[in-house]
Design a protein around this motif. Sequence first.
Motif, short mmCIF file in Angstrom:
data_model
loop_
_atom_site.label_atom_id
_atom_site.label_comp_id
_atom_site.label_asym_id
_atom_site.label_seq_id
_atom_site.Cartn_x
_atom_site.Cartn_y
_atom_site.Cartn_z
N VAL A 92 -1.98 -2.09 -8.73
CA VAL A 92 -2.21 -2.82 -7.48
C VAL A 92 -3.19 -3.95 -7.75
O VAL A 92 -4.21 -3.76 -8.41
N ASN A 93 -2.84 -5.14 -7.23
CA ASN A 93 -3.74 -6.28 -7.23
C ASN A 93 -3.57 -6.98 -5.89
O ASN A 93 -2.45 -7.42 -5.59
N GLY A 94 -4.61 -7.07 -5.10
CA GLY A 94 -4.46 -7.63 -3.76
C GLY A 94 -3.44 -6.80 -2.99
O GLY A 94 -3.51 -5.57 -2.97
N ARG A 95 -2.45 -7.47 -2.38
CA ARG A 95 -1.41 -6.76 -1.65
C ARG A 95 -0.12 -6.74 -2.47
O ARG A 95 0.99 -6.83 -1.92
N THR A 96 -0.25 -6.65 -3.79
CA THR A 96 0.92 -6.65 -4.67
C THR A 96 0.97 -5.36 -5.49
O THR A 96 -0.01 -4.98 -6.12
N LEU A 97 2.13 -4.72 -5.45
CA LEU A 97 2.37 -3.54 -6.29
C LEU A 97 3.28 -3.95 -7.44
O LEU A 97 4.26 -4.65 -7.23
N THR A 98 2.94 -3.52 -8.63
CA THR A 98 3.75 -3.86 -9.80
C THR A 98 4.08 -2.61 -10.60
O THR A 98 3.24 -1.71 -10.73
N THR A 99 5.31 -2.54 -11.12
CA THR A 99 5.71 -1.46 -12.02
C THR A 99 6.57 -2.05 -13.13
O THR A 99 7.25 -3.06 -12.92
N PRO A 100 6.53 -1.46 -14.33
CA PRO A 100 7.35 -2.01 -15.42
C PRO A 100 8.85 -1.77 -15.18
O PRO A 100 9.22 -0.79 -14.54
N PRO A 101 9.70 -2.65 -15.70
CA PRO A 101 11.14 -2.51 -15.47
C PRO A 101 11.76 -1.34 -16.25
O PRO A 101 11.37 -1.07 -17.39
N ALA A 102 12.72 -0.66 -15.63
CA ALA A 102 13.41 0.47 -16.28
C ALA A 102 14.15 0.01 -17.53
O ALA A 102 14.40 0.82 -18.43
N ALA A 121 10.11 4.12 -6.15
CA ALA A 121 11.06 3.42 -5.29
C ALA A 121 10.70 3.64 -3.81
O ALA A 121 10.73 2.70 -3.01
N ALA A 122 10.34 4.89 -3.47
CA ALA A 122 9.98 5.20 -2.08
C ALA A 122 8.71 4.45 -1.68
O ALA A 122 8.61 3.89 -0.58
N LEU A 123 7.73 4.43 -2.59
CA LEU A 123 6.47 3.73 -2.31
C LEU A 123 6.72 2.23 -2.12
O LEU A 123 6.19 1.62 -1.18
N PHE A 124 7.53 1.65 -2.99
CA PHE A 124 7.81 0.21 -2.90
C PHE A 124 8.55 -0.11 -1.60
O PHE A 124 8.31 -1.14 -0.97
N ARG A 125 9.47 0.77 -1.22
CA ARG A 125 10.23 0.60 0.03
C ARG A 125 9.26 0.54 1.22
O ARG A 125 9.33 -0.37 2.04
N THR A 136 3.81 -7.24 -1.33
CA THR A 136 4.73 -7.81 -2.31
C THR A 136 4.95 -6.75 -3.39
O THR A 136 3.98 -6.13 -3.84
N VAL A 137 6.21 -6.53 -3.76
CA VAL A 137 6.48 -5.56 -4.82
C VAL A 137 7.17 -6.27 -5.98
O VAL A 137 8.08 -7.05 -5.79
N VAL A 138 6.67 -5.98 -7.17
CA VAL A 138 7.12 -6.71 -8.35
C VAL A 138 7.51 -5.72 -9.45
O VAL A 138 6.79 -4.75 -9.68
N GLY A 182 -6.22 -1.38 -9.01
CA GLY A 182 -5.86 0.03 -8.99
C GLY A 182 -4.74 0.32 -9.98
O GLY A 182 -3.84 -0.51 -10.16
N VAL A 183 -4.84 1.47 -10.65
CA VAL A 183 -3.79 1.93 -11.56
C VAL A 183 -3.41 3.34 -11.11
O VAL A 183 -4.29 4.19 -10.93
N PHE A 184 -2.12 3.59 -10.94
CA PHE A 184 -1.67 4.88 -10.40
C PHE A 184 -0.52 5.45 -11.22
O PHE A 184 0.32 4.69 -11.73
#
Length: 280
Positions: A192-202, A213-217, A225-227, A241-243
């Motif tokens: 998490v950075n600001g209001r952006t969630l990021t996850t690495p690509p499958a 996927a549920a969290l990003f939804r 913003t989800v990236v 934040g790191v989760f």
Amino acid sequence: MRVLALLDGTLADPDAPLLRVDDLGLMRGDGIFETVLVVNGKPRELDPHLDRLARSAEMLDLPEPDRASFERALTLVLDNWSGGTEMALKLVYTRGVEGGDGTPTGFALGLPIGAKVLTQREAGLSAITLDRGIEPGLAERAPWLLLGAKTLSYAVNMAALREAERRGAEEVVFTTSDGSVLEGPTSTLVTVNGRTLTTPPATLGILPGTTQAALFRAAEREGWTVVVEPIAVVDLHSAAGVFLVSSVRKITRVHTLDGKPLADSSAIHAELADLYESEY
Ligand SMILES: Cc1ncc(COP(=O)(O)O)c(C=O)c1O
């Protein structure tokens, strides 16, 4: 408290022997599984879990899992559960016995959530980064490595957790050989950075997570913003934040990485936990 149901729609004793010793799931880890979180008798993300089971089966050239049989078995488990409000529901599907007629072995098993996971949900955890020996493009170039399939062969993942323990940490963040973040041994990484969630690509060769996927939804619905893009290990140290997220661990905060404290993400954690719960 454990409840076991078979694909023929019968209950079985979870304390009695069930598998043959020559089951390929046992002999070679040749099979697949899913772990679904059940809260108050309701399975979460059941369709995505069953879809992923089917996708894993396809990657392993297993017969397509019979969805109706799995649904019947898991319903039987839900109906016979008298444990706590939460259950880990395992769906297991193996290649069956060596030299047999190819009939897969399958079952649904309801278990309590482990104490360690429950503690870490509240307290957060310390993690270390470990090289997974995956380079970009490997998943597509070498599909026989089954990267991104949820196979029963979790010995490497469990060995990584023991390595973390030896180094005084609780969890692992796998990385590529060039310092890009992959996933945990049983979880998806989200920053998490600001209001952006990021996850690495499958496409890097990791499991597409149903919790992520549920969290990003939910987050997207609330204007975040989800990236989905590669994350460098160094970026974890500067993130707000790191989760590590998964069905059973929900949204768990990483407070320490490779011995260094990360930013205090308690407030963000509470926000993400609310977002995630708002889906149910
Ligand atoms: C390797 C791996 N990545 C990610 C996840 C998270 O997936 P999900 O959110 O669907 O539980 C898991 C779940 O156990 C996993 O084993």
